[in-house]
Design a protein around this motif. Structure first.
Motif, short mmCIF file in Angstrom:
data_model
loop_
_atom_site.label_atom_id
_atom_site.label_comp_id
_atom_site.label_asym_id
_atom_site.label_seq_id
_atom_site.Cartn_x
_atom_site.Cartn_y
_atom_site.Cartn_z
N ARG A 40 31.58 51.63 -17.97
CA ARG A 40 32.43 52.23 -16.93
C ARG A 40 33.70 52.85 -17.51
N GLY A 41 33.52 53.54 -18.62
CA GLY A 41 34.62 54.33 -19.19
C GLY A 41 35.56 53.59 -20.11
N LYS A 42 35.38 52.27 -20.30
CA LYS A 42 36.27 51.50 -21.17
C LYS A 42 35.44 50.52 -22.00
N PRO A 43 35.98 50.07 -23.15
CA PRO A 43 35.30 48.99 -23.87
C PRO A 43 35.16 47.76 -22.98
N VAL A 44 34.05 47.07 -23.09
CA VAL A 44 33.76 45.92 -22.23
C VAL A 44 34.90 44.91 -22.23
N SER A 45 35.38 44.55 -23.42
CA SER A 45 36.41 43.52 -23.51
C SER A 45 37.72 43.93 -22.84
N ARG A 46 38.00 45.22 -22.80
CA ARG A 46 39.26 45.67 -22.21
C ARG A 46 39.31 45.41 -20.71
N HIS A 47 38.16 45.48 -20.05
CA HIS A 47 38.13 45.27 -18.61
C HIS A 47 38.71 43.90 -18.23
N SER A 48 38.20 42.83 -18.85
CA SER A 48 38.65 41.49 -18.48
C SER A 48 40.08 41.22 -18.96
N VAL A 49 40.45 41.80 -20.11
CA VAL A 49 41.83 41.61 -20.59
C VAL A 49 42.80 42.25 -19.60
N GLU A 50 42.51 43.48 -19.17
CA GLU A 50 43.39 44.13 -18.20
C GLU A 50 43.43 43.36 -16.89
N ALA A 51 42.28 42.85 -16.46
CA ALA A 51 42.25 42.09 -15.21
C ALA A 51 43.13 40.86 -15.30
N LEU A 52 43.04 40.13 -16.40
CA LEU A 52 43.84 38.91 -16.54
C LEU A 52 45.33 39.22 -16.66
N LEU A 53 45.67 40.30 -17.33
CA LEU A 53 47.07 40.70 -17.39
C LEU A 53 47.59 41.02 -16.00
N ASN A 54 46.81 41.76 -15.23
CA ASN A 54 47.21 42.10 -13.87
C ASN A 54 47.29 40.88 -12.97
N GLN A 55 46.52 39.86 -13.29
CA GLN A 55 46.50 38.65 -12.46
C GLN A 55 47.55 37.62 -12.88
N GLY A 56 48.31 37.93 -13.93
CA GLY A 56 49.44 37.08 -14.27
C GLY A 56 49.39 36.36 -15.59
N ALA A 72 38.53 46.09 -32.40
CA ALA A 72 39.36 45.37 -31.44
C ALA A 72 40.67 46.11 -31.18
N ALA A 73 41.27 46.65 -32.25
CA ALA A 73 42.53 47.37 -32.09
C ALA A 73 42.34 48.59 -31.18
N ALA A 74 41.21 49.29 -31.35
CA ALA A 74 40.93 50.45 -30.50
C ALA A 74 40.66 50.03 -29.06
N ALA A 75 39.93 48.94 -28.89
CA ALA A 75 39.56 48.49 -27.55
C ALA A 75 40.77 48.00 -26.76
N LEU A 76 41.75 47.42 -27.45
CA LEU A 76 42.89 46.79 -26.77
C LEU A 76 44.19 47.56 -26.96
N SER A 77 44.08 48.77 -27.43
CA SER A 77 45.27 49.59 -27.72
C SER A 77 46.18 49.73 -26.51
N GLY A 78 47.49 49.52 -26.74
CA GLY A 78 48.48 49.75 -25.70
C GLY A 78 48.70 48.59 -24.75
N LEU A 79 48.00 47.49 -24.93
CA LEU A 79 48.15 46.34 -24.02
C LEU A 79 49.14 45.34 -24.59
N ASP A 80 50.08 44.92 -23.75
CA ASP A 80 51.08 43.94 -24.16
C ASP A 80 50.56 42.52 -23.94
N ARG A 81 51.20 41.58 -24.60
CA ARG A 81 50.92 40.15 -24.44
C ARG A 81 49.49 39.79 -24.88
N VAL A 82 48.92 40.61 -25.79
CA VAL A 82 47.54 40.39 -26.25
C VAL A 82 47.54 40.31 -27.77
#
Length: 387
Positions: A40-56, A72-82
């Motif tokens: 769905r347009g993103k690396p699989v692992s990024r979906h759940s990481v973004e969801a958990l960040l948004n959930q607190g 991993a660096a490409a998949a999680l690029s730009g995400l804080d607290r990860v």
């Protein structure tokens, strides 16, 4: 695309998270481990990481395979607290390493989640965190809806009571100090199961909360087709000039005529329109981007090559040709006598039954370049269906 900024952690229900993404994911049939494949347009692992960040989540540690730092660096690029940690030889070892990383600033609660479950509903997270107010651990579960049988060498050997069985999902929630101690206190062989079993083996209770059907795990290649639109449509249009001394290829067949179509390839305007329709349906450019006229290797090439290439791309996306509707616009030659041969040839190139191929013809009542016999135009609509 504008993405919603992650919500800051809630002090009342703050938690950390571990994402287990250290497996190889070979059964999914992707070119990279499935946790880094695009879904769905993103690396699989990024979906759940973004969801958990948004959930607190106040902090997330992702356990990754050895040598996968760049992925991993490409998949999680730009995400804080990860942050990431290299996983171990087993899931249990990977989780323990991630928990040890969190132990430098121990949270009160931790969620442990499989990266291969990209959809993570807020309601499930809320139920898990709430359950930790009274229990050391909590897991999301769903009922078993099918009858169960015990298999002994291919023979049914009893049944199981589905009323007392549950399907277990992730994320699984734990009080951090309890699950960390349970992992460090584990003795014996690694578990084939999950972290709830580790906690239970340490004598702690694990609450069951209602899971969600969309918390499904991506395992096989067909799972990556989930969420794709069941039907896609593309439109193609092309024009070529008629000149003396050229062969006339139209709809994949050669037609005897005093003029032929001029172009870098065999200039089969019908197959060009079809190729563009297929490429348009999968949003993959046009015939010129795949076979540029500036490239000498395509001079005089058969347009059937272009169409077959487009069909391969369609299949690689998980689709098959539902049907095509082709209209050829010209005064001459007459298309009617050649219609059946064109349909058969196009069906063969597409790998479909002939009843999925429509070939029509029309004129412009002597108007315009086609009416004056200066060229031939074609337009095509292709409908693709999820295979």
């Amino acid at each position: 695309m504008v993405e919603r900024a992650p919500t800051p952690p809630s002090p009342a229900r703050a938690f950390a998270a571990v994402i287990v993404a250290a497996g190889q994911g070979l059964r999914a049939g992707q070119q990279v481990p499935k946790q880094f494949a695009i879904w769905r347009g993103k690396p699989v692992s990024r979906h759940s990481v973004e969801a958990l960040l948004n959930q607190g989540a106040e902090r997330i540690v992702v356990a990754i395979p050895q040598g996968a730092d760049d992925l991993a660096a490409a998949a999680l690029s730009g995400l804080d607290r990860v942050e990431t940690v290299i996983g171990g030889a087993t899931r249990q070892a990977s989780v323990r390493r991630a928990l040890d990383r969190l132990a430098d600033r121990p949270p009160e609660n931790v969620l442990i989640h499989d990266a291969a479950r990209p959809y993570l509903p807020q309601e499930v997270t809320d139920r898990l965190i709430a359950a930790l107010e009274e229990h050391s651990g909590a897991i999301p579960v769903l009922p078993v809806v099918d009858s169960l049988a015990v298999d002994r060498d291919g023979i049914m050997d009893g049944t199981a009571d589905r009323e007392t069985l549950r399907r277990v999902q992730t994320p699984q929630a734990f009080r951090f100090d309890a699950i960390l101690a349970a992992h460090h206190g584990w003795e014996g062989k690694p578990l084939a199961g999950d972290d709830a079993q580790v906690l239970r083996a340490a004598g702690q209770d694990v609450a069951l909360v209602r899971g969600h059907e969309r918390l499904a795990k991506l395992t096989f290649a067909e799972d990556f087709m989930t969420g794709l639109p069941p039907v896609r449509t593309g439109l193609g249009y092309d024009v070529h000039r008629l000149v003396a001394g050229e062969e006339l290829w139209l709809g994949g067949i050669e037609i005897a005529h005093d003029k032929g179509l001029s172009g870098h390839s065999d200039a089969d305007v019908a197959l060009h329109a079809l190729t563009d329709a297929l490429l348009g349906a999968i949003c993959d450019g046009d015939i010129g981007s795949h076979f540029p006229p500036s490239d000498p290797q395509w001079k005089g090439a058969r347009s059937s090559q272009f169409l077959e290439h487009a069909v391969k791309l369609v299949r690689a996306k998980g689709y098959t040709v539902g049907n095509i509707d082709l209209t050829i616009i010209c005064e001459e030659p007459k298309i009617g006598p050649h219609r059946a041969a064109m349909r058969a040839r196009i069906a063969d190139l597409l790998g479909v039954d002939i009843d999925r191929v429509s070939v029509k013809a029309t004129t412009t009542e002597r108007l315009g370049f086609t009416g004056r016999g200066e060229g031939i135009a074609a337009q095509a609509v292709a409908t693709l269906v999820l295979d």
